[in-house]
Design a protein around this motif. Sequence first.
Motif, PDB file in Angstrom:
ATOM      1  N   PRO A  46     -10.904  -6.798 -13.344  1.00  0.00           N
ATOM      2  CA  PRO A  46     -11.558  -6.439 -14.605  1.00  0.00           C
ATOM      3  C   PRO A  46     -11.246  -7.406 -15.747  1.00  0.00           C
ATOM      4  O   PRO A  46     -12.097  -7.716 -16.552  1.00  0.00           O
ATOM      5  CB  PRO A  46     -10.983  -5.050 -14.915  1.00  0.00           C
ATOM      6  CG  PRO A  46     -10.565  -4.511 -13.590  1.00  0.00           C
ATOM      7  CD  PRO A  46     -10.175  -5.677 -12.752  1.00  0.00           C
ATOM      8  N   GLN A  47      -9.996  -7.901 -15.773  1.00  0.00           N
ATOM      9  CA  GLN A  47      -9.583  -8.735 -16.909  1.00  0.00           C
ATOM     10  C   GLN A  47     -10.239 -10.122 -16.917  1.00  0.00           C
ATOM     11  O   GLN A  47     -10.089 -10.874 -17.873  1.00  0.00           O
ATOM     12  CB  GLN A  47      -8.057  -8.898 -16.915  1.00  0.00           C
ATOM     13  CG  GLN A  47      -7.330  -7.667 -17.443  1.00  0.00           C
ATOM     14  CD  GLN A  47      -7.274  -6.548 -16.414  1.00  0.00           C
ATOM     15  OE1 GLN A  47      -7.515  -6.764 -15.237  1.00  0.00           O
ATOM     16  NE2 GLN A  47      -6.979  -5.337 -16.856  1.00  0.00           N
ATOM     17  N   SER A  48     -10.963 -10.466 -15.841  1.00  0.00           N
ATOM     18  CA  SER A  48     -11.568 -11.806 -15.800  1.00  0.00           C
ATOM     19  C   SER A  48     -12.843 -11.891 -16.647  1.00  0.00           C
ATOM     20  O   SER A  48     -13.397 -12.954 -16.829  1.00  0.00           O
ATOM     21  CB  SER A  48     -11.889 -12.198 -14.356  1.00  0.00           C
ATOM     22  OG  SER A  48     -12.923 -11.376 -13.869  1.00  0.00           O
ATOM     23  N   TYR A 120     -20.978   4.861 -18.644  1.00  0.00           N
ATOM     24  CA  TYR A 120     -20.131   3.962 -17.844  1.00  0.00           C
ATOM     25  C   TYR A 120     -19.823   2.662 -18.590  1.00  0.00           C
ATOM     26  O   TYR A 120     -18.746   2.089 -18.418  1.00  0.00           O
ATOM     27  CB  TYR A 120     -20.789   3.666 -16.486  1.00  0.00           C
ATOM     28  CG  TYR A 120     -20.476   4.731 -15.461  1.00  0.00           C
ATOM     29  CD1 TYR A 120     -19.408   4.600 -14.592  1.00  0.00           C
ATOM     30  CD2 TYR A 120     -21.248   5.898 -15.376  1.00  0.00           C
ATOM     31  CE1 TYR A 120     -19.094   5.589 -13.659  1.00  0.00           C
ATOM     32  CE2 TYR A 120     -20.953   6.890 -14.457  1.00  0.00           C
ATOM     33  CZ  TYR A 120     -19.873   6.730 -13.598  1.00  0.00           C
ATOM     34  OH  TYR A 120     -19.565   7.713 -12.690  1.00  0.00           O
ATOM     35  N   LEU A 121     -20.750   2.225 -19.425  1.00  0.00           N
ATOM     36  CA  LEU A 121     -20.516   1.023 -20.240  1.00  0.00           C
ATOM     37  C   LEU A 121     -19.357   1.279 -21.218  1.00  0.00           C
ATOM     38  O   LEU A 121     -18.457   0.449 -21.361  1.00  0.00           O
ATOM     39  CB  LEU A 121     -21.784   0.638 -21.009  1.00  0.00           C
ATOM     40  CG  LEU A 121     -21.662  -0.518 -22.014  1.00  0.00           C
ATOM     41  CD1 LEU A 121     -21.343  -1.832 -21.306  1.00  0.00           C
ATOM     42  CD2 LEU A 121     -22.937  -0.673 -22.834  1.00  0.00           C
ATOM     43  N   VAL A 122     -19.379   2.441 -21.866  1.00  0.00           N
ATOM     44  CA  VAL A 122     -18.311   2.819 -22.803  1.00  0.00           C
ATOM     45  C   VAL A 122     -16.960   2.849 -22.068  1.00  0.00           C
ATOM     46  O   VAL A 122     -15.975   2.261 -22.531  1.00  0.00           O
ATOM     47  CB  VAL A 122     -18.612   4.195 -23.456  1.00  0.00           C
ATOM     48  CG1 VAL A 122     -17.398   4.732 -24.203  1.00  0.00           C
ATOM     49  CG2 VAL A 122     -19.820   4.084 -24.400  1.00  0.00           C
ATOM     50  N   ALA A 123     -16.932   3.505 -20.912  1.00  0.00           N
ATOM     51  CA  ALA A 123     -15.681   3.598 -20.135  1.00  0.00           C
ATOM     52  C   ALA A 123     -15.207   2.216 -19.693  1.00  0.00           C
ATOM     53  O   ALA A 123     -14.007   1.905 -19.748  1.00  0.00           O
ATOM     54  CB  ALA A 123     -15.898   4.503 -18.921  1.00  0.00           C
ATOM     55  N   THR A 124     -16.143   1.351 -19.280  1.00  0.00           N
ATOM     56  CA  THR A 124     -15.804  -0.009 -18.835  1.00  0.00           C
ATOM     57  C   THR A 124     -15.175  -0.810 -19.968  1.00  0.00           C
ATOM     58  O   THR A 124     -14.135  -1.452 -19.796  1.00  0.00           O
ATOM     59  CB  THR A 124     -17.065  -0.749 -18.322  1.00  0.00           C
ATOM     60  OG1 THR A 124     -17.640  -0.004 -17.245  1.00  0.00           O
ATOM     61  CG2 THR A 124     -16.745  -2.154 -17.842  1.00  0.00           C
ATOM     62  N   GLU A 125     -15.809  -0.756 -21.148  1.00  0.00           N
ATOM     63  CA  GLU A 125     -15.328  -1.524 -22.308  1.00  0.00           C
ATOM     64  C   GLU A 125     -13.926  -1.070 -22.727  1.00  0.00           C
ATOM     65  O   GLU A 125     -13.122  -1.884 -23.174  1.00  0.00           O
ATOM     66  CB  GLU A 125     -16.296  -1.365 -23.488  1.00  0.00           C
ATOM     67  CG  GLU A 125     -17.685  -1.949 -23.275  1.00  0.00           C
ATOM     68  CD  GLU A 125     -17.732  -3.470 -23.391  1.00  0.00           C
ATOM     69  OE1 GLU A 125     -16.793  -4.071 -23.934  1.00  0.00           O
ATOM     70  OE2 GLU A 125     -18.727  -4.060 -22.930  1.00  0.00           O
ATOM     71  N   ILE A 126     -13.636   0.228 -22.567  1.00  0.00           N
ATOM     72  CA  ILE A 126     -12.314   0.750 -22.957  1.00  0.00           C
ATOM     73  C   ILE A 126     -11.251   0.366 -21.921  1.00  0.00           C
ATOM     74  O   ILE A 126     -10.128   0.005 -22.286  1.00  0.00           O
ATOM     75  CB  ILE A 126     -12.356   2.287 -23.142  1.00  0.00           C
ATOM     76  CG1 ILE A 126     -13.240   2.656 -24.342  1.00  0.00           C
ATOM     77  CG2 ILE A 126     -10.951   2.853 -23.339  1.00  0.00           C
ATOM     78  CD1 ILE A 126     -13.581   4.133 -24.448  1.00  0.00           C
ATOM     79  N   CYS A 127     -11.599   0.426 -20.645  1.00  0.00           N
ATOM     80  CA  CYS A 127     -10.607   0.164 -19.584  1.00  0.00           C
ATOM     81  C   CYS A 127     -10.344  -1.328 -19.358  1.00  0.00           C
ATOM     82  O   CYS A 127      -9.322  -1.683 -18.775  1.00  0.00           O
ATOM     83  CB  CYS A 127     -11.070   0.799 -18.264  1.00  0.00           C
ATOM     84  SG  CYS A 127     -11.001   2.594 -18.280  1.00  0.00           S
ATOM     85  N   MET A 128     -11.254  -2.179 -19.812  1.00  0.00           N
ATOM     86  CA  MET A 128     -11.144  -3.617 -19.525  1.00  0.00           C
ATOM     87  C   MET A 128      -9.980  -4.346 -20.191  1.00  0.00           C
ATOM     88  O   MET A 128      -9.279  -5.103 -19.531  1.00  0.00           O
ATOM     89  CB  MET A 128     -12.452  -4.325 -19.938  1.00  0.00           C
ATOM     90  CG  MET A 128     -13.330  -4.664 -18.779  1.00  0.00           C
ATOM     91  SD  MET A 128     -14.707  -5.737 -19.252  1.00  0.00           S
ATOM     92  CE  MET A 128     -15.017  -5.464 -20.961  1.00  0.00           C
ATOM     93  N   SER A 289     -22.769  -6.091 -16.796  1.00  0.00           N
ATOM     94  CA  SER A 289     -22.222  -5.349 -15.647  1.00  0.00           C
ATOM     95  C   SER A 289     -21.327  -4.210 -16.107  1.00  0.00           C
ATOM     96  O   SER A 289     -20.555  -4.370 -17.047  1.00  0.00           O
ATOM     97  CB  SER A 289     -21.398  -6.286 -14.772  1.00  0.00           C
ATOM     98  OG  SER A 289     -22.165  -7.397 -14.416  1.00  0.00           O
ATOM     99  N   VAL A 290     -21.462  -3.088 -15.441  1.00  0.00           N
ATOM    100  CA  VAL A 290     -20.549  -1.968 -15.714  1.00  0.00           C
ATOM    101  C   VAL A 290     -19.856  -1.580 -14.417  1.00  0.00           C
ATOM    102  O   VAL A 290     -20.412  -1.727 -13.333  1.00  0.00           O
ATOM    103  CB  VAL A 290     -21.271  -0.747 -16.325  1.00  0.00           C
ATOM    104  CG1 VAL A 290     -21.852  -1.076 -17.677  1.00  0.00           C
ATOM    105  CG2 VAL A 290     -22.343  -0.202 -15.409  1.00  0.00           C
ATOM    106  N   PHE A 291     -18.608  -1.097 -14.537  1.00  0.00           N
ATOM    107  CA  PHE A 291     -17.845  -0.708 -13.358  1.00  0.00           C
ATOM    108  C   PHE A 291     -18.318   0.634 -12.818  1.00  0.00           C
ATOM    109  O   PHE A 291     -18.753   1.493 -13.586  1.00  0.00           O
ATOM    110  CB  PHE A 291     -16.351  -0.594 -13.693  1.00  0.00           C
ATOM    111  CG  PHE A 291     -15.712  -1.890 -14.084  1.00  0.00           C
ATOM    112  CD1 PHE A 291     -16.039  -3.071 -13.422  1.00  0.00           C
ATOM    113  CD2 PHE A 291     -14.786  -1.941 -15.116  1.00  0.00           C
ATOM    114  CE1 PHE A 291     -15.448  -4.261 -13.770  1.00  0.00           C
ATOM    115  CE2 PHE A 291     -14.191  -3.139 -15.475  1.00  0.00           C
ATOM    116  CZ  PHE A 291     -14.522  -4.304 -14.801  1.00  0.00           C
ATOM    117  N   ASN A 292     -18.184   0.802 -11.516  1.00  0.00           N
ATOM    118  CA  ASN A 292     -18.397   2.130 -10.933  1.00  0.00           C
ATOM    119  C   ASN A 292     -17.072   2.898 -11.014  1.00  0.00           C
ATOM    120  O   ASN A 292     -16.106   2.401 -11.584  1.00  0.00           O
ATOM    121  CB  ASN A 292     -18.916   2.016  -9.491  1.00  0.00           C
ATOM    122  CG  ASN A 292     -17.936   1.320  -8.580  1.00  0.00           C
ATOM    123  OD1 ASN A 292     -16.765   1.111  -8.928  1.00  0.00           O
ATOM    124  ND2 ASN A 292     -18.398   0.946  -7.406  1.00  0.00           N
TER     125      ASN A 292
END
Length: 324
Positions: A46-48, A120-128, A289-292
């Motif tokens: 994710p951090q890439s 999922y975009l919101v969750a991805t942006e927070i977890c990244m 891209s968003v994470f599953n």
Amino acid sequence: QMYRKNIQQLLQNLIQKLATVSQYEEVLAKINVASTDRLMFLKTKPQSIQRDIITVCNDPYALAQQLTHIELERLNYIGPEELVQAFVQKDPLDNEKSYGDGKKTQNLEAYVEWFNRLSYLVATEICMPVKKKHRARVIEYFIDVARECFNIGNFNSLMAIVSGMNMSPVSRLKKTWAKVKTAKFDILEHQMDPSSNFYNYRTALRGATQRSLTAHSNREKIVIPFFSLVIKDIYFLNEGCANRLPNGHVNFEKFWELAKQVSEFMTWKQVECPFERDRKVLQYLLTVSVFNDDALYLASYESESPENHIEKDRWKTLRFVSEV
């Protein structure tokens, strides 16, 4: 002669509308392909990822406005027949063909998909982000976006953002949340609280509807309902009330209520968006891209270590899969 001209004009308008809908559906298909092509699954750390939402749009008010653009555009393509079509049952007293044979159309499904994507975009942006303070900053940013969505009357984006922030990979980040001023988020959660059949939200929706009725500008006319609840209300109205009364007469009260709900929706979807379009921000929202679920959990565990055996086992499994 006049009659023929009117018919020709109507046909031209219809052909134009159908062409627009067709183009819209083609664009949707292209967006879906682009998103799938770019999807970074577990093999990518994710951090890439370099870009994030704040880099693309650092103003939460501007992001809320661009979200409203997407909502109104997608809402506009949903016809009244699509709202009813999925739920209309065949009347046992009626020998005519049932209207409910066709499945939900592409535009309605695309709108529901958009809600899921935004969550999922919101969750991805927070977890990244790697750093805790950066994650806290993203949470506070989305709280401001959600608050502005509420002020605009964009309840669908608001609910998607709140849903994204309540996903397990996000809500488990206790050290991150400890750095967030959560008072504003608590108010938003209260507004969208599902208890008492979404009483607080329905009250806010009535307020926005009243405002739109007396509005002098398109800005004040905006009412974008929480769409899943609109569908649910129509479904339960249709399922819970018989088409015919015990005496065999048509249940006009039911159909009147259905017509009222659909016509209200029709009024809301015809509002023109008053905000200027920002192509760069719109493109990011629709195609990044968003994470599953698995990728979100992996990112979440890498940000804040698992706290119990269940989380530890899950993390081991996810890391094993990502390395295969």
